[in-house]
Write a protein that holds these residues in place. Structure first.
Motif, PDB file in Angstrom:
ATOM      1  N   PHE A  10       0.833  -1.202   0.000  1.00 51.87           N
ATOM      2  CA  PHE A  10       0.000   0.000   0.000  1.00 51.87           C
ATOM      3  C   PHE A  10       0.871   1.257   0.000  1.00 51.87           C
ATOM      4  O   PHE A  10       0.647   2.185  -0.793  1.00 51.87           O
ATOM      5  CB  PHE A  10      -0.920  -0.003   1.218  1.00 51.87           C
ATOM      6  CG  PHE A  10      -1.908   1.136   1.252  1.00 51.87           C
ATOM      7  CD1 PHE A  10      -3.152   1.014   0.655  1.00 51.87           C
ATOM      8  CD2 PHE A  10      -1.592   2.326   1.893  1.00 51.87           C
ATOM      9  CE1 PHE A  10      -4.066   2.056   0.684  1.00 51.87           C
ATOM     10  CE2 PHE A  10      -2.490   3.372   1.926  1.00 51.87           C
ATOM     11  CZ  PHE A  10      -3.733   3.236   1.321  1.00 51.87           C
ATOM     12  N   LEU A  11       1.849   1.293   0.879  1.00 54.27           N
ATOM     13  CA  LEU A  11       2.728   2.469   0.967  1.00 54.27           C
ATOM     14  C   LEU A  11       3.524   2.653  -0.322  1.00 54.27           C
ATOM     15  O   LEU A  11       3.721   3.782  -0.795  1.00 54.27           O
ATOM     16  CB  LEU A  11       3.669   2.318   2.156  1.00 54.27           C
ATOM     17  CG  LEU A  11       3.007   2.322   3.545  1.00 54.27           C
ATOM     18  CD1 LEU A  11       4.044   2.074   4.629  1.00 54.27           C
ATOM     19  CD2 LEU A  11       2.277   3.636   3.800  1.00 54.27           C
ATOM     20  N   ALA A  12       3.974   1.541  -0.901  1.00 55.37           N
ATOM     21  CA  ALA A  12       4.749   1.617  -2.145  1.00 55.37           C
ATOM     22  C   ALA A  12       3.887   2.155  -3.284  1.00 55.37           C
ATOM     23  O   ALA A  12       4.340   2.998  -4.080  1.00 55.37           O
ATOM     24  CB  ALA A  12       5.304   0.240  -2.498  1.00 55.37           C
ATOM     25  N   SER A 143       2.016   0.211 -14.448  1.00 53.07           N
ATOM     26  CA  SER A 143       3.354   0.247 -15.021  1.00 53.07           C
ATOM     27  C   SER A 143       3.304   0.232 -16.544  1.00 53.07           C
ATOM     28  O   SER A 143       4.039   0.966 -17.211  1.00 53.07           O
ATOM     29  CB  SER A 143       4.168  -0.952 -14.510  1.00 53.07           C
ATOM     30  OG  SER A 143       5.464  -0.952 -15.075  1.00 53.07           O
ATOM     31  N   VAL A 144       2.405  -0.573 -17.106  1.00 51.22           N
ATOM     32  CA  VAL A 144       2.288  -0.661 -18.569  1.00 51.22           C
ATOM     33  C   VAL A 144       1.894   0.687 -19.163  1.00 51.22           C
ATOM     34  O   VAL A 144       2.450   1.123 -20.178  1.00 51.22           O
ATOM     35  CB  VAL A 144       1.259  -1.746 -18.957  1.00 51.22           C
ATOM     36  CG1 VAL A 144       0.917  -1.648 -20.443  1.00 51.22           C
ATOM     37  CG2 VAL A 144       1.801  -3.132 -18.646  1.00 51.22           C
ATOM     38  N   PHE A 183       9.542   1.369 -10.814  1.00 51.27           N
ATOM     39  CA  PHE A 183       9.133   1.108  -9.441  1.00 51.27           C
ATOM     40  C   PHE A 183       7.839   0.304  -9.400  1.00 51.27           C
ATOM     41  O   PHE A 183       7.693  -0.644  -8.610  1.00 51.27           O
ATOM     42  CB  PHE A 183       8.971   2.433  -8.703  1.00 51.27           C
ATOM     43  CG  PHE A 183       8.724   2.298  -7.220  1.00 51.27           C
ATOM     44  CD1 PHE A 183       9.545   1.506  -6.435  1.00 51.27           C
ATOM     45  CD2 PHE A 183       7.668   2.965  -6.622  1.00 51.27           C
ATOM     46  CE1 PHE A 183       9.318   1.380  -5.062  1.00 51.27           C
ATOM     47  CE2 PHE A 183       7.441   2.858  -5.258  1.00 51.27           C
ATOM     48  CZ  PHE A 183       8.266   2.056  -4.484  1.00 51.27           C
ATOM     49  N   SER A 184       6.875   0.652 -10.257  1.00 52.97           N
ATOM     50  CA  SER A 184       5.611  -0.072 -10.300  1.00 52.97           C
ATOM     51  C   SER A 184       5.815  -1.515 -10.742  1.00 52.97           C
ATOM     52  O   SER A 184       5.158  -2.432 -10.229  1.00 52.97           O
ATOM     53  CB  SER A 184       4.631   0.630 -11.251  1.00 52.97           C
ATOM     54  OG  SER A 184       4.313   1.927 -10.785  1.00 52.97           O
ATOM     55  N   ALA A 185       6.716  -1.724 -11.705  1.00 54.61           N
ATOM     56  CA  ALA A 185       7.004  -3.088 -12.151  1.00 54.61           C
ATOM     57  C   ALA A 185       7.610  -3.910 -11.017  1.00 54.61           C
ATOM     58  O   ALA A 185       7.295  -5.095 -10.850  1.00 54.61           O
ATOM     59  CB  ALA A 185       7.943  -3.049 -13.355  1.00 54.61           C
ATOM     60  N   THR A 189       5.939  -7.246  -9.312  1.00 51.22           N
ATOM     61  CA  THR A 189       6.726  -8.473  -9.217  1.00 51.22           C
ATOM     62  C   THR A 189       6.797  -8.956  -7.774  1.00 51.22           C
ATOM     63  O   THR A 189       6.656 -10.154  -7.493  1.00 51.22           O
ATOM     64  CB  THR A 189       8.143  -8.251  -9.763  1.00 51.22           C
ATOM     65  OG1 THR A 189       8.059  -7.809 -11.131  1.00 51.22           O
ATOM     66  CG2 THR A 189       8.961  -9.536  -9.704  1.00 51.22           C
ATOM     67  N   GLY A 190       7.005  -8.017  -6.853  1.00 50.72           N
ATOM     68  CA  GLY A 190       7.077  -8.376  -5.436  1.00 50.72           C
ATOM     69  C   GLY A 190       5.779  -8.970  -4.924  1.00 50.72           C
ATOM     70  O   GLY A 190       5.778  -9.941  -4.158  1.00 50.72           O
ATOM     71  N   VAL A 191       4.645  -8.390  -5.366  1.00 50.69           N
ATOM     72  CA  VAL A 191       3.339  -8.905  -4.938  1.00 50.69           C
ATOM     73  C   VAL A 191       3.124 -10.318  -5.482  1.00 50.69           C
ATOM     74  O   VAL A 191       2.646 -11.207  -4.767  1.00 50.69           O
ATOM     75  CB  VAL A 191       2.208  -7.971  -5.407  1.00 50.69           C
ATOM     76  CG1 VAL A 191       0.841  -8.601  -5.123  1.00 50.69           C
ATOM     77  CG2 VAL A 191       2.304  -6.625  -4.713  1.00 50.69           C
ATOM     78  N   VAL A 192       3.477 -10.538  -6.740  1.00 48.80           N
ATOM     79  CA  VAL A 192       3.308 -11.863  -7.343  1.00 48.80           C
ATOM     80  C   VAL A 192       4.153 -12.900  -6.622  1.00 48.80           C
ATOM     81  O   VAL A 192       3.681 -13.993  -6.262  1.00 48.80           O
ATOM     82  CB  VAL A 192       3.666 -11.828  -8.840  1.00 48.80           C
ATOM     83  CG1 VAL A 192       3.733 -13.251  -9.403  1.00 48.80           C
ATOM     84  CG2 VAL A 192       2.649 -11.005  -9.618  1.00 48.80           C
ATOM     85  N   VAL A 193       5.421 -12.573  -6.374  1.00 48.81           N
ATOM     86  CA  VAL A 193       6.317 -13.519  -5.702  1.00 48.81           C
ATOM     87  C   VAL A 193       5.799 -13.843  -4.303  1.00 48.81           C
ATOM     88  O   VAL A 193       5.727 -15.013  -3.895  1.00 48.81           O
ATOM     89  CB  VAL A 193       7.741 -12.942  -5.634  1.00 48.81           C
ATOM     90  CG1 VAL A 193       8.631 -13.813  -4.742  1.00 48.81           C
ATOM     91  CG2 VAL A 193       8.335 -12.846  -7.037  1.00 48.81           C
ATOM     92  N   THR A 194       5.413 -12.798  -3.560  1.00 45.95           N
ATOM     93  CA  THR A 194       4.908 -13.016  -2.205  1.00 45.95           C
ATOM     94  C   THR A 194       3.620 -13.823  -2.220  1.00 45.95           C
ATOM     95  O   THR A 194       3.425 -14.735  -1.403  1.00 45.95           O
ATOM     96  CB  THR A 194       4.667 -11.670  -1.499  1.00 45.95           C
ATOM     97  OG1 THR A 194       5.862 -10.888  -1.540  1.00 45.95           O
ATOM     98  CG2 THR A 194       4.260 -11.878  -0.051  1.00 45.95           C
TER      99      THR A 194
END
Length: 216
Positions: A10-12, A143-144, A183-185, A189-194
């Protein structure tokens, strides 16, 4: 996913949204400085919706220690149909440049939707297990759209699609846009991995109440 992961996301996304809005408001995606002619130098700053022109006049005085200086700063909507040749020779450029502005506005919408999705998703444990896919998708779309705007501006600068763009240099707005889509990408990616690791039952991703899918 655990609540902490959603809080960080959320903060990101908030940071990404703020930077995106700032980039849209900037009038210096591209900057053109003309050579000094007759003691006059003109700097033109191109934003996605606005053009600003700074004219600086510096005339030396009768002695070496004095000079007359004058500056004017004017802004107007950009591109304009008649003034910028959008009905004739620059029609392709105007359509592309306007599309870049729309792309950034759409990316802002996706970021806002991602924030709402997070707020809704953290309300219950069952929602937290599913909502990460929607959040990742919305941030990826943000991001796109930023990449689309970045690509259009980069291409017009590279090809000199508009008069004076041959000498154009990237400005702060362009730099902010570059930061945002990267940054959005990374966020997506971080959300998908988590989320994937949470689905597999890893505690660092799912929290103390790690869960595993029951295959039918």
């Amino acid at each position: 996913m655990r609540k902490l992961s959603y809080v960080i996301t959320f903060l990101a996304v908030v940071v990404s949204l703020i930077v995106t809005i700032l980039s849209l408001q900037r009038v210096d995606w591209l900057v053109v400085k003309t050579p000094e002619i007759l003691h006059t130098q003109i700097t033109v700053r191109y934003g996605l919706t606005t053009l600003c022109e700074l004219k600086h006049v510096s005339i030396p005085g009768s002695d070496n220690n004095s000079k007359f200086e004058y500056s004017s700063y004017d802004c107007r909507p950009f591109p304009k149909r008649v003034q910028d040749g959008c009905e004739e020779e620059n029609s392709g450029f105007c359509a592309a440049w306007t599309s870049a502005g729309y792309a950034v506005e759409i990316s802002i919408g996706f970021a806002v939707l991602a924030l709402f999705a997070i707020l809704i998703g953290v309300s219950t444990g069952s929602r937290r297990r599913r909502i990460w896919k929607a959040v990742a998708g919305l941030v990826a779309l943000q991001s796109v759209m930023q990449i689309v705007a970045f690509a259009i501006v980069t291409d017009t600068m590279r090809t000199g699609a508009f008069p004076t763009f041959e000498d154009a240099k990237p400005g702060t707005g362009y730099a902010l846009s570059t930061f945002t889509w990267i940054f959005s990408a990374v966020i997506a990616t971080g959300v998908v991995v988590t989320g994937v690791f949470a689905d597999k039952g890893h505690k660092w991703a799912a929290g103390n109440r790690a869960y595993r899918r029951i295959d039918a």
